[in-house]
Design a protein around this motif. Structure first.
Motif, PDB file in Angstrom:
ATOM      1  N   GLU A 171      -9.577   1.294   2.461  1.00 17.96           N
ATOM      2  CA  GLU A 171      -9.552   0.444   1.282  1.00 17.96           C
ATOM      3  C   GLU A 171      -8.979   1.188   0.078  1.00 17.96           C
ATOM      4  N   ALA A 172      -9.245   2.498   0.004  1.00 17.35           N
ATOM      5  CA  ALA A 172      -8.686   3.300  -1.089  1.00 17.35           C
ATOM      6  C   ALA A 172      -7.170   3.382  -1.011  1.00 17.35           C
ATOM      7  N   HIS A 173      -6.616   3.116   0.187  1.00 18.24           N
ATOM      8  CA  HIS A 173      -5.157   3.172   0.357  1.00 18.24           C
ATOM      9  C   HIS A 173      -4.547   1.780   0.474  1.00 18.24           C
ATOM     10  N   GLY A 174      -5.289   0.768   0.047  1.00 16.13           N
ATOM     11  CA  GLY A 174      -4.695  -0.554  -0.109  1.00 16.13           C
ATOM     12  C   GLY A 174      -5.111  -1.614   0.886  1.00 16.13           C
ATOM     13  N   MET A 175      -5.989  -1.289   1.841  1.00 14.94           N
ATOM     14  CA  MET A 175      -6.402  -2.293   2.827  1.00 14.94           C
ATOM     15  C   MET A 175      -7.405  -3.276   2.221  1.00 14.94           C
ATOM     16  N   ALA A 176      -7.162  -4.566   2.396  1.00 16.20           N
ATOM     17  CA  ALA A 176      -8.130  -5.583   1.985  1.00 16.20           C
ATOM     18  C   ALA A 176      -9.340  -5.526   2.921  1.00 16.20           C
TER      19      ALA A 176
END
Length: 393
Positions: A171-176
């Motif tokens: 999530e910190a790298h953009g995953m919803a």
């Protein structure tokens, strides 16, 4: 080879889906690589699964050669992507290499065919080469890997992870949040529930001799590599010279010769090394253990969890497990199938072995059976294949 893609593909094939695996012809995860006989591509069918092998440079280790192998494979996927999309017209495209660089050509194939794009996480790259190899986050290759991971987290329709504790990182790298599906490694129950192939006579005689002497057998089966903390097991053997316990280490690997030399140098007479056995003999081998050992070196990366195939084998063999791993998850405690002890701590391993040996055999057998029950309910490829298909929908 790396069996997870094969087993998943076989389950999907049985359910009526057409599956194609596209892979590099040279990889360190296989015992034998396919022979392309000088051709740049080989298409073949193995157990009704379609395979396409691309010829890529051979390599050893984790240096420039491996990077060139990755680059060659990704470039080939780019070139052949439009043809693959037209020919196969997939409904789902899964980017499943150890490294994330194949996400870009996989996305291209998915767009051209109107398919869903899935990103499957086996190891966390670039975090793995950074934490294990000491690479700077400013290294050009690391920056490229980070860009690929970020792209995968943002653009994949679904993310499948073998590792159970990766949500915060991804999530910190953009995953919803809704994209993540946790699907661990598993096993094929058919390989375990039938009558096991009898062990070769030399191995069977060795193990029978230990039984006649009344020895408690602590066993390890797998690669003899640094990561598996077998030095700790030998240190435990040195502390248990006077106990009626024999340590059986079966398999091969880069550390085996050095471990054998250490056992000779220290006079560890109750350590027995067995040659590697083919897959068909593994159930009978594991069934001969009173206690199955699995250990790993301490690594910060294990905070994201681990999913060792060896542990699932031990559980399917209904063996109680001594688990010497520090990680974000503990499948042995979850399943109630053994004892967990401090990783890389010989005294803790000794205490665990003595506690298990002092236990009533029926209690140990009950532990082992709980492990098998857990795997059959949660970690067989028929179960995992269905769960993966839901991520593809």
């Amino acid at each position: 080879m790396e069996y997870r893609p094969y087993y998943l593909a076989r389950e999907w094939q049985r359910l009526g889906h057409r599956v194609r695996i596209i892979a590099s012809a040279h990889s360190h995860v296989r015992t034998h690589n396919p022979d392309l006989r000088g051709h740049s591509r080989l298409d073949e069918v193995i157990d009704d699964i379609e395979y396409t092998w691309f010829n890529t440079p051979a390599y050893s280790g984790n240096g420039v050669g491996r990077a060139l192998n990755m680059a060659a494979f990704v470039a080939r996927l780019y070139r052949e992507g439009p043809g693959l999309a037209r020919e196969f017209r997939p409904d789902a495209v899964i980017a499943s290499s150890t490294y994330p660089l194949d996400i870009w050509p996989a996305h291209k194939i998915a767009r051209l065919s109107g398919a869903r794009l899935l990103f499957e996480v086996h190891d966390l790259w670039p975090l793995s080469p950074m934490e294990l190899g000491g690479y700077s986050n400013r290294h050009p290759f690391i920056m490229l890997l980070q860009a690929a991971e970020n792209y995968a987290c943002r653009h994949a329709d679904a993310v499948v992870s073998i590792l159970p504790k990766v949500r915060e990182h991804l999530e910190a790298h953009g995953m919803a949040p809704h994209k993540l599906h946790l699907i661990p490694n598993g096993t094929d129950p058919a390989e375990w529930l039938g009558a096991p192939s009898p062990l070769p006579s030399s191995v069977a005689d060795t193990l029978a001799g230990l039984r006649r002497r009344g020895h408690f057998i602590v066993g390890f089966a797998g690669s003899h590599g640094v990561a598996n903390a077998l030095e700790t097991l030998l240190s435990a053997a040195a502390l248990m010279r006077d106990d009626p316990v024999t340590f059986v280490l079966a398999g091969g690997g880069p550390e085996k010769e050095r471990l054998q030399q250490r056992a000779r140098d220290e006079g560890l007479e109750k350590v027995c090394f067995l040659d590697p056995l083919s897959k068909e003999y593994v159930p009978a081998l594991l069934a001969s253990f009173d206690l199955a050992y699995i250990g790993l070196q301490r690594q910060p990366l294990f905070r994201f969890g681990v999913a060792p195939n060896k542990l699932i084998d031990y559980m399917m063999a209904a063996r109680p497990v001594l688990y010497a791993i520090e990680a974000g998850n503990d499948l042995v405690s979850e399943a109630g199938c053994g004892i967990s002890v401090t990783a890389e701590h010989a005294t803790a391993v000794v205490q665990g072995i003595r506690a298990m040996r002092a236990m009533d055999p029926h209690q140990r057998n009950a532990m082992g059976l709980r492990g098998r029950k857990f795997v059959l309910e949660n970690l067989t490829y028929p179960v995992l294949g269905q769960r993966f298909l839901k991520a593809c929908a």
